[in-house]
Write an enzyme that holds these catalytic residues in place. Structure first.
Site, PDB file in Angstrom:
ATOM      1  CB  CYS B  10      -0.907   0.014   1.230  1.00  0.00           C
ATOM      2  SG  CYS B  10      -0.002  -0.253   2.756  1.00  0.00           S
ATOM      3  CB  CYS B  13       3.827  -0.561   2.700  1.00  0.00           C
ATOM      4  SG  CYS B  13       2.247  -1.059   3.409  1.00  0.00           S
TER       5      CYS B  13
END
Lengths: 315, 83
Positions: B10, B13
């Site tokens: 995501c 991250c």
């Protein structure tokens, strides 16, 4: 204070005449934009501080092996304070199931978490006032609790993908956070949310302002008033594909309500937008078989339509 | 020092991974930065809210992107331990 500011800008600074449509729309736009952005900053900061005490890793321990009903109530309430985004729906789901949270209780969490979210609460509070915001939160929790209990009763554990049951999570000791960490987290979160939603909010308030200033009174009464029985299901159908735009929906919906859309229809629409989203269903497909997704959508749709009719009838 | 960024990919991250690499470079620390994307591997650390930050196999952060100062503090503390 804010009204004074909006009046100053529109009537004194821009020299528009009071009572004209343009002045009305512009005043409404300036007042609402500033109010909503201020509310977002304050409330999201406060909510984030609370959230820093409830990471999903802790929430799952609290809900592990909880019984039906009390477990569902706890899950729906924790759904409000546990930080959650659809990108972590899969790990959270697996984590819950793995640590022995019953399926129905897990669903109460999954329903309430996106539906009763802070952006929706702030916007409802700022634009509709505390009464509608309260009704929305209470009925959202009720839908989450009831939906979870029904899914729990249906014994659908076999409709969860097999690999979910094979994953083993280690027990983790999360590091302690200082108050500074919590405040930094909250501040960062406010920044993230504002960055993401401000364009939607500004555009939506502008559209809302235009409807407010230009559309004739009650022109929606015929289509979306409480007497049109089809309005609620149609509102839900329109709401499903609209995702993560609670920020962009509420100001517009408010203007629509002023022009005659019934309260229950508005609530049902909002719930469909926040709780039933296509992208989230696609993400959940990684852990749920199609049958369970279908049942989930059907239960939610019925519960939301019911809520819409209920409030159209009593308000 | 072994640093792992846990997350399926995501936006947050990716941000955390970049931030960690930046801090490591600035500190001139001898560290490997590895991305863990498979959920079965993430589960071994007990994390369900991503992104997570693991230094020398200990979970140091989870659920959000920490501030740069925090990442700096975490890495510096670990570096001091190693000496």
């Amino acid at each position: 204070m804010l009204q004074w500011f909006a009046d100053r800008v529109v009537y004194s600074l821009l020299g528009l005449e009071k009572g004209t449509r343009l002045a009305g729309a512009l005043n409404f736009f300036i007042y609402d934009t500033i109010k909503i952005l201020l509310l977002l900053v304050v409330i999201i900061y406060a909510v984030s501080i609370i959230r820093s005490f409830f990471p999903p890793e802790k929430t799952k321990k609290l809900l592990s092996h909880k019984r039906e009903f009390f477990g569902n109530i706890a899950a729906a309430l924790l759904g409000v304070v546990t930080p959650f985004c659809s990108c972590s729906a899969v790990p959270v789901f697996i984590g819950f199931v793995e640590s022995g949270v019953p399926l129905g209780v897990t669903f109460s969490f999954l329903i309430s978490s996106p539906m009763v979210n802070e952006v929706a609460i702030v916007l409802l509070l700022g634009i509709f006032g505390w009464k509608i915001a309260g009704i929305y939160v209470a009925s959202g929790l009720a839908v989450a609790i009831a939906g979870g209990i029904i899914i729990g009763r249906l014994k659908l554990e076999n409709q969860v993908e097999d690999y979910v049951y094979q994953i083993k999570l280690s027990d983790v000791e999360l590091p302690d956070l200082t108050w500074k960490d919590r405040s930094d987290y909250a501040f960062g979160y406010v920044k993230d949310i504002l960055k993401k939603v401000w364009p939607y909010i500004v555009v939506a308030i502008a559209i809302g302002g235009a409807i407010h200033g230009y559309a004739p009174e009650n022109f929606l009464m015929k289509y979306a008033g409480r007497d049109n029985i089809l309005a609620v299901p149609v509102a839900v159908l329109i709401g499903v594909p609209l995702y993560s735009n609670a920020a962009g929906i509420i100001p517009i919906v408010h203007a629509l309500m002023e022009k005659g859309m019934a309260v229950g229809t508005v609530l049902a629409f909002m719930m469909a937008v926040t709780a039933l989203s296509l992208p989230e269903l696609i993400i959940l497909r990684q852990v749920l078989r199609p049958k369970l997704i279908g049942i989930f959508v059907a239960i939610m749709a019925v519960a939301i339509v019911f809520t819409g009719y209920l409030f159209n009838a009593i308000l | 020092m072994k640093i792992k960024v846990l997350g399926p990919g995501c936006a947050n991250c990716v941000n955390l991974e970049a931030l960690v690499k930046e801090v490591v470079a600035e500190l001139g620390a001898e560290a490997t930065v590895q991305k863990v994307t498979d959920f079965k591997d993430i589960a071994k650390y007990g994390i369900i809210s991503t992104p997570g930050l693991v230094i020398n196999e200990v979970v140091k952060w989870s659920g959000s992107v920490p501030s740069k100062a925090k990442v700096n503090e975490l890495i510096t503390t670990e570096l001091a331990k190693g000496e």
